[in-house]
Design an enzyme around this catalytic site. Structure first.
Site, PDB file in Angstrom:
ATOM      1  N   TYR A  27       0.837  -1.214   0.000  1.00 59.57           N
ATOM      2  CA  TYR A  27       0.000   0.000   0.000  1.00 59.57           C
ATOM      3  C   TYR A  27       0.868   1.259   0.000  1.00 59.57           C
ATOM      4  O   TYR A  27       1.045   1.895   1.046  1.00 59.57           O
ATOM      5  CB  TYR A  27      -0.892   0.032   1.241  1.00 59.57           C
ATOM      6  CG  TYR A  27      -1.862  -1.121   1.372  1.00 59.57           C
ATOM      7  CD1 TYR A  27      -2.849  -1.341   0.418  1.00 59.57           C
ATOM      8  CD2 TYR A  27      -1.811  -1.966   2.467  1.00 59.57           C
ATOM      9  CE1 TYR A  27      -3.746  -2.394   0.550  1.00 59.57           C
ATOM     10  CE2 TYR A  27      -2.708  -3.021   2.611  1.00 59.57           C
ATOM     11  CZ  TYR A  27      -3.670  -3.223   1.641  1.00 59.57           C
ATOM     12  OH  TYR A  27      -4.555  -4.255   1.783  1.00 59.57           O
ATOM     13  N   TRP A  33      -8.221   6.103   7.153  1.00 58.93           N
ATOM     14  CA  TRP A  33      -8.202   5.763   8.589  1.00 58.93           C
ATOM     15  C   TRP A  33      -6.843   5.245   9.036  1.00 58.93           C
ATOM     16  O   TRP A  33      -6.494   5.350  10.206  1.00 58.93           O
ATOM     17  CB  TRP A  33      -9.399   4.916   9.017  1.00 58.93           C
ATOM     18  CG  TRP A  33      -9.554   3.494   8.559  1.00 58.93           C
ATOM     19  CD1 TRP A  33      -9.164   2.953   7.390  1.00 58.93           C
ATOM     20  CD2 TRP A  33     -10.214   2.445   9.298  1.00 58.93           C
ATOM     21  NE1 TRP A  33      -9.538   1.624   7.336  1.00 58.93           N
ATOM     22  CE2 TRP A  33     -10.190   1.288   8.482  1.00 58.93           C
ATOM     23  CE3 TRP A  33     -10.843   2.364  10.535  1.00 58.93           C
ATOM     24  CZ2 TRP A  33     -10.749   0.072   8.890  1.00 58.93           C
ATOM     25  CZ3 TRP A  33     -11.412   1.151  10.939  1.00 58.93           C
ATOM     26  CH2 TRP A  33     -11.360   0.038  10.128  1.00 58.93           C
ATOM     27  N   TYR A  79       0.269   1.630  -7.943  1.00 61.77           N
ATOM     28  CA  TYR A  79      -0.777   1.040  -7.097  1.00 61.77           C
ATOM     29  C   TYR A  79      -2.057   0.813  -7.903  1.00 61.77           C
ATOM     30  O   TYR A  79      -2.486   1.682  -8.664  1.00 61.77           O
ATOM     31  CB  TYR A  79      -1.065   1.954  -5.890  1.00 61.77           C
ATOM     32  CG  TYR A  79      -2.149   1.410  -5.004  1.00 61.77           C
ATOM     33  CD1 TYR A  79      -1.871   0.410  -4.083  1.00 61.77           C
ATOM     34  CD2 TYR A  79      -3.458   1.880  -5.111  1.00 61.77           C
ATOM     35  CE1 TYR A  79      -2.873  -0.120  -3.289  1.00 61.77           C
ATOM     36  CE2 TYR A  79      -4.467   1.356  -4.312  1.00 61.77           C
ATOM     37  CZ  TYR A  79      -4.163   0.362  -3.406  1.00 61.77           C
ATOM     38  OH  TYR A  79      -5.154  -0.157  -2.623  1.00 61.77           O
ATOM     39  N   ASP A 159     -13.093  -4.503   4.211  1.00 62.55           N
ATOM     40  CA  ASP A 159     -13.359  -4.674   2.783  1.00 62.55           C
ATOM     41  C   ASP A 159     -14.158  -5.902   2.353  1.00 62.55           C
ATOM     42  O   ASP A 159     -15.051  -5.790   1.546  1.00 62.55           O
ATOM     43  CB  ASP A 159     -12.038  -4.677   2.008  1.00 62.55           C
ATOM     44  CG  ASP A 159     -11.259  -3.373   2.174  1.00 62.55           C
ATOM     45  OD1 ASP A 159     -11.575  -2.581   3.078  1.00 62.55           O
ATOM     46  OD2 ASP A 159     -10.325  -3.154   1.400  1.00 62.55           O
ATOM     47  N   GLU A 386      -0.408  -7.037   9.198  1.00 59.01           N
ATOM     48  CA  GLU A 386      -1.616  -6.293   8.831  1.00 59.01           C
ATOM     49  C   GLU A 386      -2.803  -6.774   9.670  1.00 59.01           C
ATOM     50  O   GLU A 386      -3.600  -5.993  10.161  1.00 59.01           O
ATOM     51  CB  GLU A 386      -1.885  -6.503   7.335  1.00 59.01           C
ATOM     52  CG  GLU A 386      -3.036  -5.692   6.780  1.00 59.01           C
ATOM     53  CD  GLU A 386      -3.201  -5.862   5.273  1.00 59.01           C
ATOM     54  OE1 GLU A 386      -2.498  -6.723   4.682  1.00 59.01           O
ATOM     55  OE2 GLU A 386      -4.022  -5.140   4.690  1.00 59.01           O
TER      56      GLU A 386
HETATM   57  C1  GLC Z   1      -7.111  -2.695   3.281  1.00 57.60           C
HETATM   58  C2  GLC Z   1      -8.052  -2.590   4.472  1.00 57.60           C
HETATM   59  C3  GLC Z   1      -8.386  -1.143   4.736  1.00 57.60           C
HETATM   60  C4  GLC Z   1      -7.098  -0.356   4.920  1.00 57.60           C
HETATM   61  C5  GLC Z   1      -6.126  -0.569   3.760  1.00 57.60           C
HETATM   62  C6  GLC Z   1      -4.752   0.001   4.028  1.00 57.60           C
HETATM   63  O1  GLC Z   1      -7.714  -2.264   2.118  1.00 57.60           O
HETATM   64  O2  GLC Z   1      -9.193  -3.351   4.292  1.00 57.60           O
HETATM   65  O3  GLC Z   1      -9.203  -1.010   5.862  1.00 57.60           O
HETATM   66  O4  GLC Z   1      -7.360   0.996   5.079  1.00 57.60           O
HETATM   67  O5  GLC Z   1      -5.952  -1.932   3.528  1.00 57.60           O
HETATM   68  O6  GLC Z   1      -4.202  -0.522   5.194  1.00 57.60           O
END
Ligand code: GLC
Length: 432
Positions: A27, A33, A79, A159, A386
């Site tokens: 990511y 959040w 990404y 998700d 994670e």
């Molecule tokens: C995944 C999670 C999401 C989070 C993202 C980055 O998509 O489901 O809640 O914000 O990863 O960590």
């Protein structure tokens, strides 16, 4: 290196100067959040950096008030789905949906714990939060119940929760998606990630948003996926209460916030599901309620809502007897539970943190302590993944995760001594 030191190092390594990435590789962008939780960790050794994390997130705000779930800043390393897929036309490229609104609650905590900010700067941030919260009532609030609706599973932050399965199955996949290359599978084993079929439907919903030019009120009323979510409803309700505190601090009017709170309280109550005896999701399109509790069902106390507390705690105790580590994201006794796949069972620290805080605030100390201890034990055994298997404690998904490190530092480890010594030797976070 102690786990405490390791967590500090992760926050430094995932720092990109003014924002953090959730983890390197998987990511490489700013998530809504995630950034809020990152600030909780930065607060302990770089308070101004923590403030800037929240401020920069809010600077990604759209003119309509939405604070998007992803802001594509800096090098985002291809990404997927990237800015071209979302195609939102914003000055700073972003996704076209939002994510759980915890930034206001975190900002309050920063200020309450002594992070310094001058009044005009704080007032700007508070106004942005107020505009975002008001946006929910225009674009994401169910007119009949007052609960918050999500228009994409990603919006919930949880998700691929089993709750969304049926509603997603009803989304007819777009046949014109063509070939696309998911980057997540380059970093994480496919058995721990959503399937290809799920991914096609996720992208179909993105296409729906693009086709209506991201008219958010239109999306809130017409998206082919519209689920009322106890997670979003509770987190917004709490954020609104924290906003009142912030607005009072900067002398802004609180009457609109108070009115929104009353409506959200109705919304939370509307998610009571008598057959499950818990607060669950509800399909806004079909009227069908969820079949089981999820971790969000325990967010009532965090939202200041004590309705049906004893039934809720009965579920908590039943689940606590079934798993080694609280709190699984989905009911382990329900069909659809999968201990290892993403949000279908694993433990996620950020939800643990919010549930734990709420339980502690209402004096449910044994239960909140159970969550805190389990969270700490997971990291002490396996580090900062994670998410985690609630039965075995295995760390899953991405590694060296910002929010897991942050929640551990801020709350789970509760090492007052370690915090003091860190402050004494405080280093500024590196430019990852
Ligand atoms: C995944 C999670 C999401 C989070 C993202 C980055 O998509 O489901 O809640 O914000 O990863 O960590």
């Amino acid at each position: 290196m102690s786990r405490y030191q390791e967590a500090l190092q992760i926050l430094k390594d995932n720092d990109r100067g003014e924002f953090s990435v959730p983890t390197h590789g998987l990511y490489p962008v700013q998530f809504n959040w995630d950034s809020a939780f990152a600030a909780l960790g930065y607060r302990l050794f770089a308070p101004q950096r923590a403030l800037r994390e929240v401020e920069l997130l809010l600077e990604g705000q759209w003119a309509d008030g939405m604070v998007p779930h992803i802001v594509f800043r800096g090098e985002h390393d291809g990404y997927f789905p990237g800015p071209d897929v979302w195609s939102t036309g914003q000055p700073i490229p972003t996704s076209g949906i939002t994510q759980p609104p915890v930034a206001g609650s975190v900002l309050r905590r920063l200020i309450e714990t002594g992070v310094e900010v001058d009044q005009p700067r704080l007032a700007t941030m508070v106004q942005r939060l107020a505009d975002w919260h008001a946006w929910f009532s225009v674009a994401r609030q169910c007119p009949d119940t007052g609960a918050i609706v999500i228009v994409h599973p990603w919006e919930s932050g949880r998700d691929n929760l089993s709750d969304w399965d049926k509603a997603m199955a009803a989304v007819i996949p777009d046949t014109g998606l063509g070939e696309y290359k998911r980057r997540d599978l380059e970093h994480v084993d496919a058995s721990q990630r959503p399937t290809k079929e799920e991914y096609d439907r996720y992208l179909t919903l993105v296409r729906f948003g693009r086709d209506c030019n991201w008219d958010q009120a239109h999306l809130g009323r017409n998206s082919p996926f519209r689920m009322l979510d106890p997670g979003m409803t509770a987190m917004l309700l709490r954020a609104e209460r924290d906003l009142i505190w912030l607005q009072t601090r900067v002398g802004q009017d609180i009457s609109a916030t108070q009115a929104r709170i009353r409506r959200l309280e109705d919304g939370w109550r509307a998610l009571w599901n008598p057959s499950v005896k818990g607060f669950t999701s509800l399909n806004q399109i079909t009227g069908e309620p969820g079949q089981a509790v999820s971790s969000a069902s325990f967010l009532g106390p965090y939202a200041g809502m004590l309705d049906h507390l004893s039934e809720t705690l009965d579920h908590f105790d039943r689940i606590a007897g079934r798993v080694k580590y609280m709190v699984p994201s989905f009911d382990p006794d329900a069909p659809g539970f999968d201990a290892r796949r993403y949000w279908r069972g694993p433990v996620w620290y950020v939800v643990n943190n919010r549930i734990g805080l709420g339980l502690r605030e209402i004096g449910e100390l044994d239960r909140s302590e159970r969550i805190r201890r389990d969270t700490a034990a997971l990291s002490e055994a396996t580090g900062f993944s994670e998410y985690y298997d609630p039965l075995t404690g295995d760390g899953l998904g991405g590694t060296r995760f910002t929010w897991s490190a942050s929640v551990y530092l801020d709350w789970a480890s509760e090492q007052a001594g370690a915090i003091a010594s860190t402050a004494a030797t405080a280093a500024t976070p590196g430019q990852g």
